[in-house]
Design a protein around this motif. Structure first.
Motif, mmCIF file in Angstrom:
data_model
loop_
_atom_site.group_PDB
_atom_site.id
_atom_site.type_symbol
_atom_site.label_atom_id
_atom_site.label_comp_id
_atom_site.label_asym_id
_atom_site.label_seq_id
_atom_site.Cartn_x
_atom_site.Cartn_y
_atom_site.Cartn_z
ATOM 1 N N GLY A 56 0.784 -1.218 0.000
ATOM 2 C CA GLY A 56 0.000 0.000 0.000
ATOM 3 C C GLY A 56 0.817 1.269 0.000
ATOM 4 N N SER A 57 2.117 1.145 -0.225
ATOM 5 C CA SER A 57 3.003 2.302 -0.151
ATOM 6 C C SER A 57 3.532 2.679 -1.544
ATOM 7 N N SER A 58 4.572 3.479 -1.575
ATOM 8 C CA SER A 58 5.125 3.952 -2.849
ATOM 9 C C SER A 58 6.586 4.339 -2.651
ATOM 10 N N VAL A 59 7.200 4.878 -3.688
ATOM 11 C CA VAL A 59 8.599 5.306 -3.582
ATOM 12 C C VAL A 59 8.766 6.424 -2.559
ATOM 13 N N ASN A 60 7.680 7.092 -2.210
ATOM 14 C CA ASN A 60 7.761 8.153 -1.198
ATOM 15 C C ASN A 60 8.251 7.603 0.140
ATOM 16 N N ALA A 61 7.926 6.347 0.414
ATOM 17 C CA ALA A 61 8.357 5.721 1.662
ATOM 18 C C ALA A 61 9.869 5.497 1.688
ATOM 19 N N GLU A 62 10.494 5.511 0.525
ATOM 20 C CA GLU A 62 11.936 5.289 0.426
ATOM 21 C C GLU A 62 12.714 6.596 0.449
ATOM 22 N N SER A 63 12.000 7.701 0.254
ATOM 23 C CA SER A 63 12.653 8.998 0.067
ATOM 24 C C SER A 63 13.475 9.439 1.269
ATOM 25 N N HIS A 64 12.960 9.204 2.484
ATOM 26 C CA HIS A 64 13.694 9.639 3.679
ATOM 27 C C HIS A 64 15.062 8.959 3.755
ATOM 28 N N MET A 65 15.091 7.646 3.560
ATOM 29 C CA MET A 65 16.362 6.912 3.628
ATOM 30 C C MET A 65 17.301 7.331 2.507
ATOM 31 N N VAL A 66 16.753 7.530 1.314
ATOM 32 C CA VAL A 66 17.573 7.944 0.174
ATOM 33 C C VAL A 66 18.113 9.350 0.386
ATOM 34 N N ASN A 67 17.293 10.239 0.909
ATOM 35 C CA ASN A 67 17.741 11.602 1.191
ATOM 36 C C ASN A 67 18.849 11.613 2.242
ATOM 37 N N ALA A 68 18.721 10.716 3.238
ATOM 38 C CA ALA A 68 19.756 10.608 4.268
ATOM 39 C C ALA A 68 21.077 10.161 3.651
ATOM 40 N N ALA A 69 20.992 9.247 2.709
ATOM 41 C CA ALA A 69 22.205 8.780 2.020
ATOM 42 C C ALA A 69 22.834 9.905 1.205
ATOM 43 N N GLN A 70 22.016 10.701 0.562
ATOM 44 C CA GLN A 70 22.527 11.829 -0.211
ATOM 45 C C GLN A 70 23.187 12.869 0.686
ATOM 46 N N LYS A 71 22.574 13.147 1.850
ATOM 47 C CA LYS A 71 23.144 14.111 2.788
ATOM 48 C C LYS A 71 24.474 13.623 3.348
ATOM 49 N N ALA A 72 24.632 12.295 3.412
ATOM 50 C CA ALA A 72 25.884 11.707 3.894
ATOM 51 C C ALA A 72 26.914 11.597 2.778
ATOM 52 N N ASN A 73 26.600 12.187 1.634
ATOM 53 C CA ASN A 73 27.498 12.174 0.460
ATOM 54 C C ASN A 73 27.782 10.769 -0.054
ATOM 55 N N VAL A 74 26.815 9.896 0.116
ATOM 56 C CA VAL A 74 26.951 8.540 -0.422
ATOM 57 C C VAL A 74 26.836 8.562 -1.937
ATOM 58 N N THR A 75 25.867 9.333 -2.438
ATOM 59 C CA THR A 75 25.645 9.366 -3.880
ATOM 60 C C THR A 75 24.950 10.646 -4.302
ATOM 61 N N LYS A 76 25.108 10.970 -5.571
ATOM 62 C CA LYS A 76 24.367 12.067 -6.189
ATOM 63 C C LYS A 76 23.461 11.535 -7.290
ATOM 64 N N ASP A 77 23.525 10.224 -7.484
ATOM 65 C CA ASP A 77 22.808 9.597 -8.592
ATOM 66 C C ASP A 77 21.649 8.752 -8.070
ATOM 67 N N VAL A 78 20.431 9.225 -8.325
ATOM 68 C CA VAL A 78 19.232 8.523 -7.899
ATOM 69 C C VAL A 78 18.278 8.365 -9.073
ATOM 70 N N MET A 79 17.848 7.144 -9.307
ATOM 71 C CA MET A 79 16.875 6.854 -10.353
ATOM 72 C C MET A 79 15.592 6.326 -9.717
ATOM 73 N N THR A 80 14.522 6.379 -10.485
ATOM 74 C CA THR A 80 13.253 5.797 -10.048
ATOM 75 C C THR A 80 12.776 4.807 -11.098
ATOM 76 N N ALA A 81 12.361 3.634 -10.653
ATOM 77 C CA ALA A 81 11.819 2.609 -11.546
ATOM 78 C C ALA A 81 10.391 2.317 -11.111
ATOM 79 N N ILE A 82 9.425 2.719 -11.923
ATOM 80 C CA ILE A 82 8.012 2.503 -11.606
ATOM 81 C C ILE A 82 7.489 1.331 -12.425
ATOM 82 N N VAL A 83 6.948 0.339 -11.726
ATOM 83 C CA VAL A 83 6.425 -0.864 -12.376
ATOM 84 C C VAL A 83 4.898 -0.772 -12.411
ATOM 85 N N ASP A 84 4.315 -0.846 -13.617
ATOM 86 C CA ASP A 84 2.862 -0.756 -13.708
ATOM 87 C C ASP A 84 2.203 -2.107 -13.420
ATOM 88 N N LYS A 85 0.892 -2.155 -13.503
ATOM 89 C CA LYS A 85 0.147 -3.359 -13.130
ATOM 90 C C LYS A 85 0.390 -4.535 -14.061
#
Length: 288
Positions: A56-85
């Motif tokens: 029942g969730s979405s990529v928004n649920a992953e954003s906090h962890m990904v943003n934390a990784a970006q703030k820690a200078n882990v990466t500047k490269d983020v992609m999104t893969a959306i899978v349809d029905k």
């Protein structure tokens, strides 16, 4: 006259030899440049990390962890893969040629699906779509809640395929491997001697096959929550169901560790926005 002819032939021979040497050197230079370009591209040595959200969730649920990784200078490269029905994948974003730790947020439009075989196919399609664009050979996997089940069933059904990316690290957050609190009575079943629960949920029974085929050499980190309110759970997932992961991976994983998060912020839906989880995740995956 004869000496002049010999001299002319000798000069022609030297010219031809010089031309052959110059041509060979040019070809080697071009070949070296191509190899250098391929090395500079960096993709072969890059290890991407795929994030999978819960039911029942979405990529928004992953954003906090990904943003934390970006703030820690882990990466500047983020992609999104959306899978349809239907299992089709749409990619957005870009991974630069020099990226070493790119992140891919995976989202399912059919986010209320309970069929793990279908979810496994969705997860596999997302990974192969990215793999088709970038020639990765390795990957890390991160799941929250049902995202863990999607990962495990993907490994069960697709992990033996020849071109399946080598799994280096796997992080499981709030995984209900042996049932959900209030839905399956197996959720409280446990056995600390060898990690195998006394009673097995039907899905867990299927996953026990991973004890023979789970990818070798993977480092696994299991994070779960305890609200400390006598439910021994994060409200949805018991610590026993979460800890049952160990039995599934321990015969083949090279490393396994567990971390229990406690207090109000250990609630199931808050775990993917928990600062302690961010810290554990970043250190385990990227050593930051």
């Amino acid at each position: 006259m004869f000496s002049k002819v010999r001299k002319s032939k000798f000069l022609i021979f030297l010219m031809l030899l010089l031309i052959l040497l110059v041509t060979a050197c040019s070809k080697n230079t071009i070949k070296s440049n191509k190899q250098l370009s391929k090395t500079q591209a960096g993709y072969i040595s890059t290890t991407p990390t795929f994030f999978f959200h819960g039911w029942g969730s979405s990529v928004n649920a992953e954003s906090h962890m990904v943003n934390a990784a970006q703030k820690a200078n882990v990466t500047k490269d983020v992609m999104t893969a959306i899978v349809d029905k239907n299992g089709n994948v749409k990619l957005s974003g870009h991974i630069s040629k020099n990226a070493q730790t790119p992140i891919i947020k995976v989202g399912f439009l059919d986010n209320h699906n309970h069929n793990y075989q279908t979810d496994a196919r969705f997860a596999y399609n997302a990974i192969t779509a990215v793999q088709g664009k970038y020639p990765f050979t390795k990957m890390n996997l991160v799941g929250h809640s049902m995202g863990n089940m999607d990962i495990m069933f993907m490994l069960l059904y697709y992990g033996q395929r020849k071109k399946f990316l080598q799994v280096k690290r796997q992080v499981d957050i709030a995984g209900h491997f042996n049932g959900i609190r209030g839905m399956q009575n197996t959720a409280y079943s446990h056995n600390y001697k060898n990690g195998k629960p006394h009673r097995l949920d039907s899905d867990y029974k299927k996953l026990t096959k991973l004890r023979q085929i789970y990818p070798k050499g993977v480092s696994v980190m299991n994070i779960y929550g305890d609200l400390e309110n006598d439910t021994h759970s994060d409200d949805d997932v018991t610590i026993y169901s979460a800890r049952s992961l160990k039995y599934l991976v321990s015969p083949r994983a090279s490393h396994y560790e567990e971390h229990m998060i406690t207090g109000p912020n250990a609630q199931h839906s808050k775990l993917h926005e928990n600062l302690k989880v961010d810290d554990l995740l970043i250190k385990f995956l990227w050593g930051k």
